[in-house]
Design an enzyme around this catalytic site. Structure first.
Site, PDB file in Angstrom:
ATOM      1  N   LYS A 177      -4.653  -9.311  -6.324  1.00 15.63           N
ATOM      2  CA  LYS A 177      -5.930  -9.715  -5.722  1.00 15.63           C
ATOM      3  C   LYS A 177      -7.042  -8.722  -6.085  1.00 15.63           C
ATOM      4  O   LYS A 177      -6.769  -7.536  -6.309  1.00 15.63           O
ATOM      5  CB  LYS A 177      -5.778  -9.914  -4.218  1.00 15.63           C
ATOM      6  CG  LYS A 177      -6.016  -8.704  -3.395  1.00 15.63           C
ATOM      7  CD  LYS A 177      -6.071  -9.007  -1.915  1.00 15.63           C
ATOM      8  CE  LYS A 177      -6.195  -7.671  -1.216  1.00 15.63           C
ATOM      9  NZ  LYS A 177      -7.093  -7.590  -0.128  1.00 15.63           N
TER      10      LYS A 177
ATOM     11  N   LYS B  66       0.824  -1.216   0.000  1.00  9.81           N
ATOM     12  CA  LYS B  66       0.000   0.000   0.000  1.00  9.81           C
ATOM     13  C   LYS B  66       0.854   1.261   0.000  1.00  9.81           C
ATOM     14  O   LYS B  66       0.482   2.268  -0.589  1.00  9.81           O
ATOM     15  CB  LYS B  66      -0.979   0.005   1.184  1.00  9.81           C
ATOM     16  CG  LYS B  66      -2.083  -1.029   1.010  1.00  9.81           C
ATOM     17  CD  LYS B  66      -3.295  -0.756   1.864  1.00  9.81           C
ATOM     18  CE  LYS B  66      -4.419  -1.708   1.463  1.00  9.81           C
ATOM     19  NZ  LYS B  66      -5.611  -1.571   2.242  1.00  9.81           N
TER      20      LYS B  66
ATOM     21  N   LYS C  88     -11.230  -3.629  -3.369  1.00  5.96           N
ATOM     22  CA  LYS C  88     -12.198  -2.516  -3.445  1.00  5.96           C
ATOM     23  C   LYS C  88     -11.558  -1.272  -4.012  1.00  5.96           C
ATOM     24  O   LYS C  88     -12.205  -0.466  -4.649  1.00  5.96           O
ATOM     25  CB  LYS C  88     -12.647  -2.083  -2.044  1.00  5.96           C
ATOM     26  CG  LYS C  88     -13.258  -3.080  -1.192  1.00  5.96           C
ATOM     27  CD  LYS C  88     -13.607  -2.392   0.153  1.00  5.96           C
ATOM     28  CE  LYS C  88     -13.699  -3.401   1.247  1.00  5.96           C
ATOM     29  NZ  LYS C  88     -12.425  -3.616   1.955  1.00  5.96           N
TER      30      LYS C  88
HETATM   31  N1  AQP Z   1      -9.598 -10.743  -3.236  1.00  2.00           N
HETATM   32  C1  AQP Z   1      -9.887 -11.317  -2.087  1.00  2.00           C
HETATM   33  N2  AQP Z   1     -10.030 -12.655  -2.017  1.00  2.00           N
HETATM   34  C2  AQP Z   1     -10.342 -13.249  -0.827  1.00  2.00           C
HETATM   35  N3  AQP Z   1     -10.529 -12.569   0.315  1.00  2.00           N
HETATM   36  C3  AQP Z   1     -10.399 -11.238   0.278  1.00  2.00           C
HETATM   37  N4  AQP Z   1     -10.524 -10.274   1.199  1.00  2.00           N
HETATM   38  C4  AQP Z   1     -10.299  -9.075   0.641  1.00  2.00           C
HETATM   39  N5  AQP Z   1     -10.032  -9.209  -0.660  1.00  2.00           N
HETATM   40  C5  AQP Z   1     -10.083 -10.544  -0.921  1.00  2.00           C
HETATM   41  C6  AQP Z   1     -10.855 -10.542   2.590  1.00  2.00           C
HETATM   42  O1  AQP Z   1     -11.892  -9.648   2.945  1.00  2.00           O
HETATM   43  C7  AQP Z   1     -11.722  -9.311   4.331  1.00  2.00           C
HETATM   44  C8  AQP Z   1     -11.814  -7.833   4.475  1.00  2.00           C
HETATM   45  O2  AQP Z   1     -10.733  -7.186   3.875  1.00  2.00           O
HETATM   46  P1  AQP Z   1     -10.514  -5.662   4.201  1.00  2.00           P
HETATM   47  O3  AQP Z   1     -11.593  -4.839   3.659  1.00  2.00           O
HETATM   48  O4  AQP Z   1     -10.288  -5.452   5.634  1.00  2.00           O
HETATM   49  O5  AQP Z   1      -9.159  -5.315   3.551  1.00  2.00           O
HETATM   50  P2  AQP Z   1      -8.455  -5.833   2.306  1.00  2.00           P
HETATM   51  O6  AQP Z   1      -8.024  -7.248   2.502  1.00  2.00           O
HETATM   52  O7  AQP Z   1      -7.350  -4.858   2.048  1.00  2.00           O
HETATM   53  O8  AQP Z   1      -9.608  -5.769   1.213  1.00  2.00           O
HETATM   54  P3  AQP Z   1      -9.659  -4.933  -0.066  1.00  2.00           P
HETATM   55  O9  AQP Z   1     -10.939  -5.214  -0.734  1.00  2.00           O
HETATM   56  O10 AQP Z   1      -8.412  -5.155  -0.859  1.00  2.00           O
HETATM   57  O11 AQP Z   1      -9.710  -3.455   0.492  1.00  2.00           O
HETATM   58  P4  AQP Z   1      -8.767  -2.254   0.155  1.00  2.00           P
HETATM   59  O12 AQP Z   1      -8.784  -2.144  -1.341  1.00  2.00           O
HETATM   60  O13 AQP Z   1      -9.359  -1.057   0.825  1.00  2.00           O
HETATM   61  O14 AQP Z   1      -7.403  -2.582   0.685  1.00  2.00           O
HETATM   62  C9  AQP Z   1     -10.391  -9.898   4.794  1.00  2.00           C
HETATM   63  O15 AQP Z   1     -10.649 -11.097   5.488  1.00  2.00           O
HETATM   64  C10 AQP Z   1      -9.693 -10.179   3.507  1.00  2.00           C
HETATM   65  O16 AQP Z   1      -8.784 -11.258   3.644  1.00  2.00           O
END
Ligand code: AQP
Length: 340
Positions: free
Chosen positions: A200, A117, A203
Site C-alpha cells: 500500500k 510494522k 507515508k
Molecule cells: N494507501 C492507502 N489507501 C487507502 N487508504 C489509506 N490510508 C492510509 N494509507 C492508505 C487510510 O488513511 C487513514 C489514516 O491512516 P494512518 O495515518 O492512521 O495510518 P496508516 O494506515 O498506517 O497510513 P500510512 O500512510 O501507511 O502511515 P504510516 O506509514 O505511518 O503507517 C486510515 O483510514 C487509512 O486506512
C-alpha cells in the site's frame, strides 16, 4: 431495549509523515463527504499513535499542523466538524488504559499491521505499537462513534474495536459502548505504492517515489506518475481485464477516484490506450485536483497560531462529549471517586 446512539463519525490520521494521496482518497475525501451527511463529525490528528514508532519532535509538530491544514484545505470545516489533536484530549489515554485491560493478548497478536510494522524486529519495537489497536478503540468509543470512515487496511482494527466494545458490555453487564460500523467505500480504499503494486502507498515508505505527497508540486507529481511501475499491455476496456495487473489497476483506480467516476466509466474512455498516453492524462488530473489543496495547505501553514487555536477549540468541544462518557465508564468499572 438496545440503546440508541447519536449518529456520530470519528476517524483519525497519524502525523507520522506528510499526507499521501492514499490518505486523501482512502480517508480524507470520505471524511468530507460524511461531514455533509446527518452526522456529528470528529476528526483527529492521532499523534499518540504516531509516536509508537520514533518521530523527531520537531517533525511531529510540523506534521501535526500540516495534517490539520490538509484536513481544512480538503474541505473539513472546523466549525461544522470537531478537529482535534489526540494528546490534547487526555480522556483518550485514560479510556485506552481501561481497554488495555479488556483486549486480550491473543487478539492483538493477530493484528496484521503490527506484524507488518514489527517485522522480524518484534523484541525491539515499542509496547505502544503492540497496544495501538486498544488505544484506537478508545479514540472511537470515547465519543460513542457509530461510524468510522477508513481505508481497507484499518478493517481489522475496526473489528477489534467492536470486540472490545462487546467484551466490555458483556463483562460489566451493560449496553454502554456501540458496535461501531466501519465505512470502507469508494474506488480507492486501498491505494497502492507506485513502485510495487502489492504494497500500500504509505507515508513512511522509505522511497518517496512510491507515493504522491499532498504537498508535491506539479512537476514532482508528473515525474512520479511517469516513473510509476506498469506493464507493457494496453489498458483494457472493462474492469475484469485488470484482474492480474496490480499496477495498472492501481493507476486506473486513482484516476477513477480523483475524477469521481467508476472504474468501468474510466475504462470506457481510456480502454485500448497505452500507458504512455494514459500517464500524462492521470498527471494532469492529479495536478488539477491536488494543487488547489496543496496551495491552501501552504497558505494555512503560514499561520501556525491559527491552526493551534483551531485544535485547542476542537479539544474543548471534544472534551464536552468525552468527559461524561469516561466518567460513566469509570463508574461502571467501579473506580472510587468517579461519581463525585
Ligand atoms: N494507501 C492507502 N489507501 C487507502 N487508504 C489509506 N490510508 C492510509 N494509507 C492508505 C487510510 O488513511 C487513514 C489514516 O491512516 P494512518 O495515518 O492512521 O495510518 P496508516 O494506515 O498506517 O497510513 P500510512 O500512510 O501507511 O502511515 P504510516 O506509514 O505511518 O503507517 C486510515 O483510514 C487509512 O486506512
Amino acid at each position: 431495549m438496545a440503546t440508541t446512539f447519536t449518529p456520530r463519525v470519528f476517524s483519525g490520521i497519524q502525523p507520522s509523515g506528510g499526507l499521501t494521496l492514499g490518505n486523501y482518497l482512502g480517508a480524507i475525501k470520505r471524511f468530507v463527504d460524511m461531514q455533509a451527511d446527518d452526522f456529528e463529525t470528529i476528526y483527529c490528528m492521532v499523534d499518540l499513535h504516531a509516536i509508537t514508532v520514533w518521530q523527531d519532535p520537531a517533525d511531529l509538530q510540523k506534521n501535526t499542523r500540516e495534517l490539520c491544514a490538509g484536513f481544512i484545505a480538503s474541505g473539513i470545516d472546523p466549525e461544522q466538524s470537531i478537529l482535534i489533536n489526540q494528546s490534547q484530549v487526555p480522556e483518550h489515554t485514560q479510556l485506552g488504559w481501561i481497554f488495555n485491560t479488556v483486549a486480550r493478548m491473543g487478539w492483538l497478536n493477530r493484528m496484521t499491521q503490527f506484524k507488518d510494522k514489527a517485522g522480524k524486529n518484534r523484541e525491539n519495537v515499542s509496547v505502544g505499537l503492540f497496544a495501538y489497536p486498544a488505544l484506537m478503540a478508545a479514540d472511537i468509543l470515547l465519543y460513542h462513534a457509530t461510524h468510522v470512515p477508513v481505508g481497507e487496511d484499518q478493517k481489522q482494527h475496526l473489528e477489534l474495536t467492536r470486540d472490545i466494545a462487546a467484551k466490555f458490555n458483556h463483562d460489566y453487564g451493560v449496553d454502554f459502548f456501540p458496535l461501531t460500523e466501519p465505512v470502507i467505500e469508494g474506488t480507492a480504499t486501498r491505494v497502492m505504492s507506485l513502485r510495487d503494486g502489492s504494497k500500500k502507498m504509505s507515508k513512511s515508505d522509505p522511497s518517496d517515489m512510491s507515493r504522491i505527497n499532498m504537498t508535491d508540486d506539479a512537476d514532482t507529481i508528473a515525474q512520479k506518475i511517469r516513473k510509476a511501475r506498469t506493464d507493457p499491455e494496453a489498458l483494457p476496456s472493462e474492469a475484469a481485464g485488470l484482474a492480474d495487473r496490480a499496477e495498472a489497476r492501481n493507476l486506473v483506480n486513482i484516476y477513477a477516484a480523483l475524477d469521481g467516476k467508476t472504474v468501468d466509466q474510466v475504462l470506457a474512455e481510456v480502454g485500448g490506450k497505452q500507458f504512455s498516453e494514459f500517464k500524462p492524462m492521470l498527471s494532469e488530473l492529479a495536478v488539477e485536483k491536488l494543487s488547489p489543496i496543496s496551495g491552501e495547505m501552504a497558505r494555512l501553514m503560514e499561520h501556525p497560531d491559527e491552526i493551534d487555536k483551531i485544535l485547542a477549540r476542537g479539544s474543548e468541544r471534544a472534551r464536552e462529549i468525552a468527559a461524561p462518557i469516561l466518567k460513566r465508564t469509570y463508574e461502571i468499572v467501579g473506580m472510587v471517586g468517579a461519581s463525585s
